[in-house]
Design a protein around this motif. Structure first.
Motif, mmCIF file in Angstrom:
data_model
loop_
_atom_site.group_PDB
_atom_site.id
_atom_site.type_symbol
_atom_site.label_atom_id
_atom_site.label_comp_id
_atom_site.label_asym_id
_atom_site.label_seq_id
_atom_site.Cartn_x
_atom_site.Cartn_y
_atom_site.Cartn_z
ATOM 1 N N ALA A 102 41.296 43.560 31.790
ATOM 2 C CA ALA A 102 41.217 42.236 31.167
ATOM 3 C C ALA A 102 42.179 41.264 31.841
ATOM 4 N N ARG A 103 43.389 41.719 32.132
ATOM 5 C CA ARG A 103 44.369 40.862 32.790
ATOM 6 C C ARG A 103 43.899 40.456 34.184
ATOM 7 N N ALA A 104 43.234 41.373 34.886
ATOM 8 C CA ALA A 104 42.699 41.037 36.214
ATOM 9 C C ALA A 104 41.621 39.964 36.117
ATOM 10 N N ILE A 105 40.776 40.058 35.097
ATOM 11 C CA ILE A 105 39.733 39.046 34.890
ATOM 12 C C ILE A 105 40.375 37.678 34.661
ATOM 13 N N HIS A 106 41.417 37.619 33.845
ATOM 14 C CA HIS A 106 42.109 36.349 33.599
ATOM 15 C C HIS A 106 42.796 35.838 34.871
ATOM 16 N N ASP A 107 43.335 36.762 35.687
ATOM 17 C CA ASP A 107 43.980 36.356 36.933
ATOM 18 C C ASP A 107 43.009 35.619 37.843
ATOM 19 N N VAL A 108 41.760 36.072 37.875
ATOM 20 C CA VAL A 108 40.768 35.508 38.794
ATOM 21 C C VAL A 108 40.016 34.337 38.166
ATOM 22 N N PHE A 109 39.648 34.460 36.905
ATOM 23 C CA PHE A 109 38.775 33.480 36.264
ATOM 24 C C PHE A 109 39.532 32.334 35.591
ATOM 25 N N SER B 159 51.277 58.444 39.894
ATOM 26 C CA SER B 159 50.306 58.832 38.870
ATOM 27 C C SER B 159 49.210 57.798 38.664
ATOM 28 N N ARG B 160 49.476 56.522 38.995
ATOM 29 C CA ARG B 160 48.478 55.472 38.810
ATOM 30 C C ARG B 160 48.626 54.431 39.910
ATOM 31 N N GLY B 161 47.478 53.781 40.236
ATOM 32 C CA GLY B 161 47.532 52.659 41.149
ATOM 33 C C GLY B 161 47.701 51.363 40.376
ATOM 34 N N ASP B 162 47.806 50.273 41.111
ATOM 35 C CA ASP B 162 47.891 48.961 40.479
ATOM 36 C C ASP B 162 46.467 48.449 40.293
ATOM 37 N N THR B 163 45.841 48.871 39.204
ATOM 38 C CA THR B 163 44.427 48.554 38.992
ATOM 39 C C THR B 163 44.215 47.056 38.781
ATOM 40 N N ARG B 164 45.171 46.403 38.165
ATOM 41 C CA ARG B 164 45.046 44.957 37.924
ATOM 42 C C ARG B 164 44.973 44.188 39.232
ATOM 43 N N LYS B 165 45.901 44.458 40.123
ATOM 44 C CA LYS B 165 45.927 43.726 41.390
ATOM 45 C C LYS B 165 44.731 44.099 42.267
ATOM 46 N N LYS C 54 37.609 38.334 46.580
ATOM 47 C CA LYS C 54 36.916 38.493 47.860
ATOM 48 C C LYS C 54 35.403 38.474 47.679
ATOM 49 N N ALA C 55 34.897 39.121 46.645
ATOM 50 C CA ALA C 55 33.451 39.138 46.405
ATOM 51 C C ALA C 55 32.929 37.730 46.129
ATOM 52 N N LEU C 56 33.682 36.941 45.367
ATOM 53 C CA LEU C 56 33.288 35.552 45.121
ATOM 54 C C LEU C 56 33.253 34.766 46.432
ATOM 55 N N LEU C 57 34.228 34.996 47.290
ATOM 56 C CA LEU C 57 34.278 34.305 48.580
ATOM 57 C C LEU C 57 33.081 34.683 49.444
ATOM 58 N N VAL C 58 32.783 35.972 49.499
ATOM 59 C CA VAL C 58 31.648 36.451 50.296
ATOM 60 C C VAL C 58 30.337 35.867 49.776
ATOM 61 N N ALA C 59 30.203 35.786 48.462
ATOM 62 C CA ALA C 59 28.973 35.267 47.851
ATOM 63 C C ALA C 59 28.932 33.741 47.817
ATOM 64 N N ASN C 60 30.041 33.098 48.232
ATOM 65 C CA ASN C 60 30.146 31.632 48.202
ATOM 66 C C ASN C 60 29.938 31.107 46.777
ATOM 67 N N LEU C 61 30.623 31.744 45.834
ATOM 68 C CA LEU C 61 30.520 31.383 44.420
ATOM 69 C C LEU C 61 31.897 31.071 43.845
ATOM 70 N N GLN C 62 31.907 30.355 42.742
ATOM 71 C CA GLN C 62 33.108 30.091 41.972
ATOM 72 C C GLN C 62 33.052 30.921 40.682
ATOM 73 N N PRO C 63 34.208 31.179 40.047
ATOM 74 C CA PRO C 63 34.190 31.952 38.801
ATOM 75 C C PRO C 63 33.216 31.406 37.764
ATOM 76 N N ALA C 64 33.087 30.084 37.675
ATOM 77 C CA ALA C 64 32.195 29.486 36.673
ATOM 78 C C ALA C 64 30.727 29.778 36.956
ATOM 79 N N ASP C 65 30.401 30.257 38.175
ATOM 80 C CA ASP C 65 29.016 30.565 38.525
ATOM 81 C C ASP C 65 28.558 31.912 37.985
ATOM 82 N N ILE C 66 29.499 32.772 37.595
ATOM 83 C CA ILE C 66 29.162 34.127 37.154
ATOM 84 C C ILE C 66 28.626 34.092 35.723
#
Length: 442
Positions: A346-353, A302-308, A316-328
């Motif tokens: 929100a949990r996904a944002i905390h996982d990455v940032f 019924s649902r995917g793992d949206t967080r992961k 991956k987008a940060l890696l491609v752009a050659n950026l760090q979370p603090a650059d956003i």
């Protein structure tokens, strides 16, 4: 290494075409967002929806009186309207508007070097389209008037309009855009609900980076307020209920959120190689720095793992752009007001940032216009680009009591002044299909 770093080309954004509940064209669209005006209200153009209190976001200026007069002015275009459902009409009109906004004259450009990559979702015909065919499969002698499936091929289809299917094929926006503009470059259509806008822009960007086109017409169109689509939304997603039947009901990241508001909309975005745009003196609205996507299957069907999925795509987008979370500079979230979806995002944002997760500004356009499904991501990117051109981040409406479980720095109240003009646009479907695009405004 990736296409962004390997290519000598850079991809820029030069045109926006908007058919949004918040406004038609980028001036009206941004004016309403800057003023904090919600476009959510009782539906008037669209009837028979499953939305509670018939509440939604509709493109009010796109009606029977203006579609042919204002948006499809040429004879051949007006003739084609009869084989377009409303979503296709909006997507095609948005593309023509974006070309004009970019200052592209199709009679002056090399048509072999401009392509199309457009997003949509599965399109649903209204019940009345099937009415005559269905009645033909009901036997008059049957006491319960049951529908006989075995008769559909011989008796039902013969009562259907021969052009019926053409009105609802999700690849038709790209087809009509190609016909109307005579664009002869690479062409593709993707169908992936909320995630589709970032994906078509990602694919179009890579086409330009590898030198197969100089410009691409991209964007997406979608609806969740048609009779059948709204019913699907009601079955699979939580719809906002309770409180006033007005623009205050959609409450992304708010402690008291109850669900999403169905909507419709379309936005087309012109991407160009920077040298091509500069050579014709185009105004550059933004630059594509990186894109990525991910799909993660959930524990049940019924649902995917949206967080992961979101975390994978953001990293991956940060890696491609050659950026760090603090650059956003800010995140334009998918947040629709869903009780589960907003928290997982929100949990996904905390996982990455990490430590920046509660600091980076976050906003959501769906608080203004509702959720148009496949039409949402392109509008959200446009809102952030236009805001950054004014040096601000557009605020989220109705987040009066930020959910402490989300623990995000949600932009609220007035537009937030900013000097950091990098936006991360994130979208995800309930099935765990995520897409991310990072852009910068100079």
């Amino acid at each position: 290494m990736n296409a962004f770093s390997e290519s000598d080309r850079r991809v820029v954004i030069t045109g926006l075409g908007l058919l949004s509940p918040a406004g038609i064209g980028r001036e009206e669209f941004w004016s309403n967002i800057a003023a904090g005006r919600s476009a959510i209200g009782p539906l008037s153009l669209i009837h028979g929806t499953a939305s509670p209190d018939d509440l939604g976001g509709e493109v009010a200026g796109f009606n029977d009186g203006t579609i042919k007069k204002q948006f499809f002015t040429e004879k051949e275009q007006r003739k084609s309207v009869k084989v377009m459902c409303r979503e296709i009409q909006m997507g095609t009109a948005a593309a023509l508007m974006a070309l004009s906004d970019a200052g592209i004259d199709m009679n002056q450009i090399n048509k072999e070097r401009i392509g199309i990559d457009f997003g949509a979702h599965l399109m649903c015909s209204p019940p009345e389209d099937l009415e005559l065919g269905c009645y033909n499969c009901v036997h008059e002698s049957d006491p319960v008037a049951a529908f006989h499936y075995e008769d559909w091929g011989t008796k039902g289809l013969e009562r259907m309009d021969p052009l019926w299917l053409l009105r609802y094929l999700p690849n038709m926006p790209a087809c009509h855009i190609a016909i109307f503009t005579d664009a002869r470059g690479p062409s593709n259509s993707l169908t992936l609900d909320e995630a589709v806008a970032n994906l078509v822009m990602s694919e179009a960007t890579r086409i330009i980076l590898r030198g197969d086109a100089d410009a691409m017409i991209t964007g997406s169109t979608g609806t969740r307020v048609s009779a059948v689509r709204s019913m699907h939304t009601a079955l699979f997603d939580d719809l906002a209920r309770g409180g006033p039947a007005d623009g205050t009901r959609c409450r992304p990241f708010d402690r008291d959120r109850t669900g999403q508001i169905p909507a419709e909309g379309a936005c087309a975005i012109i991407l160009e190689a920077e040298d091509h745009a500069q050579a014709r003196g185009a105004t550059i609205l933004g630059r594509v720095l990186g894109t990525a996507s991910s799909c993660v299957i959930g524990k049940d069907s019924s649902r995917g793992d949206t967080r992961k999925a979101l975390a994978n795509a953001m990293r991956k987008a940060l890696l491609v752009a050659n950026l760090q979370p603090a650059d956003i500079g800010h995140i334009h979230a998918n947040a629709s007001g869903s009780r589960v979806g907003d928290l997982e995002e929100a949990r996904a944002i905390h996982d990455v940032f990490g430590e920046h997760g509660s600091k980076v500004p976050v906003t959501s356009l769906k608080s203004y216009v509702g959720n148009s499904g496949s039409g949402c991501g392109s509008q959200e990117l446009a809102a952030s680009l236009l805001g950054l051109r004014h040096g601000v981040i557009p605020p989220t409406l109705n987040c009066e009591h930020p959910d402490p479980e989300c623990d995000l720095n949600v932009v609220r109240g007035e537009p937030l002044p900013t000097k950091n003009r990098i936006v991360m646009n994130i979208n995800v479907t309930r099935m765990g299909q995520a897409s991310v695009l990072i852009a910068r405004v100079d």
